[in-house]
Enzyme design. Structure first.
Site, PDB file in Angstrom:
ATOM      1  NE  ARG A 125      -5.766  13.751  -7.046  1.00 20.88           N
ATOM      2  CZ  ARG A 125      -4.647  14.064  -6.415  1.00 20.88           C
ATOM      3  NH1 ARG A 125      -3.480  13.571  -6.802  1.00 20.88           N
ATOM      4  NH2 ARG A 125      -4.670  14.905  -5.402  1.00 20.88           N
ATOM      5  CB  THR A 401       4.768  13.964  -7.622  1.00 16.21           C
ATOM      6  OG1 THR A 401       3.870  13.885  -6.516  1.00 16.21           O
ATOM      7  CG2 THR A 401       3.948  14.066  -8.894  1.00 16.21           C
ATOM      8  CB  THR A 419       1.918  11.514  -7.457  1.00 14.69           C
ATOM      9  OG1 THR A 419       2.616  11.625  -6.219  1.00 14.69           O
ATOM     10  CG2 THR A 419       0.446  11.753  -7.199  1.00 14.69           C
ATOM     11  CG  ASN A 421       0.287  12.738  -1.398  1.00 13.15           C
ATOM     12  OD1 ASN A 421       0.648  13.765  -1.961  1.00 13.15           O
ATOM     13  ND2 ASN A 421      -0.241  12.747  -0.197  1.00 13.15           N
ATOM     14  CG  ASP A 443      -3.136  15.549  -2.392  1.00 11.54           C
ATOM     15  OD1 ASP A 443      -2.360  16.020  -1.554  1.00 11.54           O
ATOM     16  OD2 ASP A 443      -2.761  15.151  -3.508  1.00 11.54           O
ATOM     17  CB  SER A 472      -4.225  17.001  -8.042  1.00 14.79           C
ATOM     18  OG  SER A 472      -2.889  16.917  -8.463  1.00 14.79           O
ATOM     19  N   GLY A 493       6.262  18.229  -6.883  1.00 12.18           N
ATOM     20  CA  GLY A 493       6.498  19.312  -5.934  1.00 12.18           C
ATOM     21  C   GLY A 493       5.271  19.767  -5.169  1.00 12.18           C
TER      22      GLY A 493
HETATM   23  O1  DON Z   1      -1.688  15.795  -6.371  1.00 14.77           O
HETATM   24  C1  DON Z   1      -0.972  16.542  -5.731  1.00 14.77           C
HETATM   25  O2  DON Z   1      -0.992  17.750  -5.849  1.00 14.77           O
HETATM   26  C2  DON Z   1       0.024  15.942  -4.760  1.00 14.77           C
HETATM   27  N1  DON Z   1      -0.420  14.665  -4.320  1.00 14.77           N
HETATM   28  C3  DON Z   1       1.343  15.879  -5.448  1.00 14.77           C
HETATM   29  C4  DON Z   1       2.435  15.422  -4.533  1.00 14.77           C
HETATM   30  C5  DON Z   1       3.765  15.794  -5.007  1.00 14.77           C
HETATM   31  O3  DON Z   1       3.933  16.448  -6.000  1.00 14.77           O
HETATM   32  C6  DON Z   1       4.885  15.374  -4.193  1.00 14.77           C
HETATM   33  N2  DON Z   1       6.097  15.679  -4.877  1.00 14.77           N
HETATM   34  N3  DON Z   1       7.065  16.080  -4.930  1.00 14.77           N
END
Ligand code: DON
Length: 589
Positions: A125, A401, A419, A421, A443, A472, A493
C-alpha cells in the site's frame, strides 16, 4: 459482433477445446441456471453463455485486460509459477490498463504456497510522505479543501507497487525480474490499440488530464483523448520498465526514476521526497483468517479493512439459512444488508494502519462478537444508519482499481488487488517516466465525519500521519477447504469491494455457483453511511417493495465490483472474468 460476444465465444471455444483435448476426470456439472442468474441476464442483456466458466486443467489467469492475461498465461506455460505469472500481469496491467494497473500506485497480494501450505499477505500500500499531517487537506477555517487529496501532487502517496511486485518475485517466484517485466516493456514500446472501454474512460476523465501536459502527451492525440483503435505507445514507460528490469526496484526508489518523481513533486508543492521513496518498504503480514460453513477464508489484514469485514459479515451470516431463503431474495438481502451496516460502522471507527493504531482485529473477526451483533438484527425492520453526520452522496461512479487471480499446476494461488485509487489516479505522470501517480491519500479521513471520494467516513484511526498507510477496502481473498485452495477472488469498487467479494464467496458456498454464474449475479451493497441500500438494476419490483417495506432506503445504481475469479474443483480450474467489464479475460491451459 461486439467485443464481449467475441470474448464469450472465445471462452466457450476454450471450454470445448479443453474438453476435447483432455476429457475431464470428474464431469463438470452443467451450470445451474439460477433464477438470480436469469435475472441478471435479463437486466444486463447478457448472453446466457456468460454463465459458463473457462475450464482448464493446469493453470489459469483472470485479469481485467486480455493482453495482460495472455502475458500471465505465457509465464505459466514457460516454467513460471503463480507468483511469476502474477508479477508479470501486475507489470503488464500498468501498460495495458493505464487507468488502474500501475507502477505509481499500490495494493495487496495474498499468496498460497501449495508445498508448505503457507499463506502470506503482502502489503504494498502507498504510504503518506514524511511531511504529511492530520490537517494537510484543511484550510485555515478547518474545512476540507475540495480536490486537494485527489487531483494535486499533494494527493500522491509514496507508491508501493514496484516494491511489492519485486518482493513477491524474490520471495516466492522462480523467474528473473527481467523475464517477467519484458513482455510489459515490449507492449509499452510497440503499443496496442485503445479498446472501446479505455476510450470511453479517457473521454470521461478528460478533466483529470486537463492540467497536465506530460500526461496528455501520452494519452491524448491532437489535443483530445485517444479514441478506440488508436495505437497507445508508451515509450517512457517502456524505458522505466526496462530500467527496473535491469536495476531492480532500486531504480524506482533510489535511482533515475526516484529522481524524476522527486523532480516532479518539487515545483508543484508535492510532498514526496527522495528520502520518502528510499524508505518505502513492502510488508509481509499474517493474513486475516476466518471460517464459513466449513471453508477457511484467508484474506487481507489491515491496512485494508477488506478481510476483517468480509469475515465479520460471514460470521454474522453463518446462523441464517440463506440457502432456503434464496439468492437475492428480499429476506437474504435484508439480513446481509443489516450485517453490512454493522461492519461498515465498525470500519469507520476502528480501522486504520495497524502500525499506527491498535485495530481490534481479533474482536472484529470473533464468532462471539458476531453472535452479539447478529442478535440485534431484526428480521423485519431495517435499522436507520443513525444520527451521525451522513457522508456526501457518492460523486464518483467511474472509479478504478483492478484485481487479478492466478493458479498454477502445483496448486499455488495468488490474489492481487492494486490501484491508483480513482481512474488514472491523480492524473499526474512523473515527467519522463510514463508513470501515472496515485491519489491514494484520499483514502485517509481528511477530517472526522467528512466523506471521501467513496462516501466513506472515518475518524482518528484513519487520520493522516507521516509514514502511515491509508485505510483500504481491497480484499484479495482465498477460500480453502482442508488446506487446499478452492477459490481465488477479488474485485475493484472502493467500499463495494468488500460486499462484492462477500457475495462471490456466498454464491459459491451457499448457492453452489461457478465463478461465471457468481460474476453474473446481481449485487447489492450497504456501507452504513450514506444510509442507502444500493442494488444493481434487475431486482424484481416485488423484492424492492419488500425491502422498502422493511425500511430500507433503496437506490438502484450501477458500478458494483468486477470480479476475476478462479475456482478449483474436481481437479479442474474454472474461471471467469466479470461481464461488467468486457475487456476482462480468463485463460487457462
Ligand atoms: O483502497 C481502496 O479501498 C480504494 N483506493 C480502492 C479504489 C477502488 O477500488 C476504485 N475502483 N473501482
Amino acid at each position: 459482433m461486439s467485443l464481449r460476444t467475441t470474448v464469450l465465444m472465445a471462452s466457450v471455444l476454450l471450454v470445448l477445446l479443453a474438453a476435447c483435448s483432455s476429457p475431464p476426470a470428474t464431469p463438470v456439472a452443467a451450470p445451474a441456471q439460477t433464477s438470480a442468474a436469469q435475472q441478471a441476464a435479463a437486466a444486463y442483456d447478457f448472453d446466457m453463455d456468460v454463465f459458463h466458466p473457462v475450464v482448464a486443467r493446469h493453470g489459469m489467469v483472470a485479469s481485467e485486460q486480455a493482453l495482460a492475461t495472455r502475458i500471465g498465461l505465457d509465464m505459466l506455460k514457460n516454467g513460471g509459477n503463480a507468483v511469476d505469472a502474477a508479477v508479470a500481469v501486475g507489470f503488464a496491467l500498468a501498460v495495458a490498463l493505464p487507468n488502474a494497473g500501475n507502477l505509481g500506485g499500490g495494493g495487496f497480494m495474498v499468496v498460497h504456497d501449495a508445498k508448505s501450505g503457507r499463506d502470506v499477505a503482502l502489503d504494498f500500500r502507498e504510504t503518506a510522505p514524511s511531511d504529511a499531517s492530520r490537517t494537510m487537506y484543511l484550510d485555515g477555517q478547518g474545512k476540507v479543501v475540495n480536490g486537494k487529496s485527489l487531483y494535486t501532487h499533494y494527493a500522491v502517496g509514496v507508491p508501493g507497487t514496484v516494491a511489492g511486485l519485486a518482493h513477491a518475485l524474490q520471495q516466492w517466484g522462480q523467474l528473473p525480474l527481467a523475464k517477467v517485466i519484458e513482455p510489459a516493456a515490449a507492449l509499452a514500446e510497440k503499443g496496442y490499440p485503445v479498446s472501446e472501454t479505455l476510450a470511453k474512460v479517457l473521454a470521461r476523465e478528460q478533466k483529470t488530464f486537463a492540467p497536465w501536459p506530460a500526461s496528455q502527451a501520452i494519452f491524448w492525440k491532437h489535443g483530445a483523448p485517444m479514441q478506440q483503435g488508436e495505437l497507445l505507445v508508451q515509450k517512457d514507460l517502456a524505458a522505466s520498465l526496462r530500467l527496473i528490469a535491469k536495476e531492480g526496484a532500486k531504480a524506482f526508489y533510489e535511482g533515475a526514476i526516484a529522481q524524476k518523481i522527486a523532480a516532479e513533486m518539487a515545483p508543484h508543492a508535492g510532498a514526496i521526497t527522495l528520502a520518502d521513496l528510499k524508505n518505502y518498504k513492502a510488508v509481509e503480514r499474517e493474513p486475516v483468517r476466518g471460517s464459513y460453513r466449513g471453508y477457511q477464508i484467508v484474506t487481507m489484514p489491515p491496512p485494508s479493512s477488506g478481510g476483517a469485514h468480509l469475515i465479520q459479515i460471514l460470521n454474522m451470516m453463518e446462523r441464517w439459512p440463506i440457502q432456503d431463503w434464496g439468492v437475492n431474495s428480499a429476506n437474504t438481502v435484508h439480513h446481509m444488508t443489516e450485517a453490512m451496516k454493522l461492519a461498515y460502522a465498525d470500519r469507520a471507527e476502528y480501522l486504520g494502519d495497524p502500525d499506527f493504531v491498535k485495530v481490534p482485529l481479533k474482536g472484529l473477526t470473533s464468532k462471539r462478537y458476531a453472535d452479539r451483533l447478529a442478535a440485534g438484527i431484526s428480521a423485519d425492520k431495517a435499522r436507520p444508519a443513525g444520527d451521525i453526520q451522513p457522508g456526501k452522496p457518492q460523486p464518483y461512479e467511474s472509479d478504478q482499481t483492478t484485481h487479478f487471480s492466478v493458479v498454477d499446476a502445483a496448486g499455488n494461488a495468488v490474489a492481487v488487488t492494486y490501484t491508483l485509487n480513482t481512474n488514472f489516479g491523480s492524473g499526474i505522470v512523473a515527467s519522463g517516466t510514463g508513470i501515472l501517480l496515485n491519489n491514494e491519500m484520499d483514502d485517509f479521513a481528511a477530517k472526522p465525519g467528512v466523506a471521501n471520494a467513496y462516501g466513506l467516513v472515518g475518524g482518528d484511526a484513519n487520520a493522516v500521519a507521516a509514514g502511515k498507510r491509508p485505510l483500504s477496502s481491497m480484499t484479495p481473498t482465498l477460500v480453502l477447504k482442508d488446506g487446499k485452495v478452492r477459490l481465488v477472488t477479488g474485485s475493484p469498487g472502493g467500499p463495494r469491494i468488500i460486499t462484492t467479494v462477500l457475495e462471490t464467496v456466498v454464491d459459491m458456498i451457499d448457492f453452489g455457483m461457478n465463478p461465471a454464474e457468481a460474476a453474473a449475479t446481481l449485487r447489492f451493497h450497504h456501507q452504513w453511511m450514506p444510509d442507502e441500500l444500493r442494488l444493481e438494476k434487475g431486482f424484481s419490483r416485488d423484492t424492492l417493495d419488500l425491502l422498502a417495506a422493511k425500511g430500507h432506503k433503496i437506490a438502484v445504481k450501477p458500478a458494483m465490483g468486477r470480479t476475476q475469479t478462479i475456482q478449483v474443483q474436481g481437479g479442474l480450474l474454472l474461471g471467469a472474468s466479470d461481464p461488467r467489464n468486457p475487456d476482462g479475460r480468463t485463460l487457462g491451459y
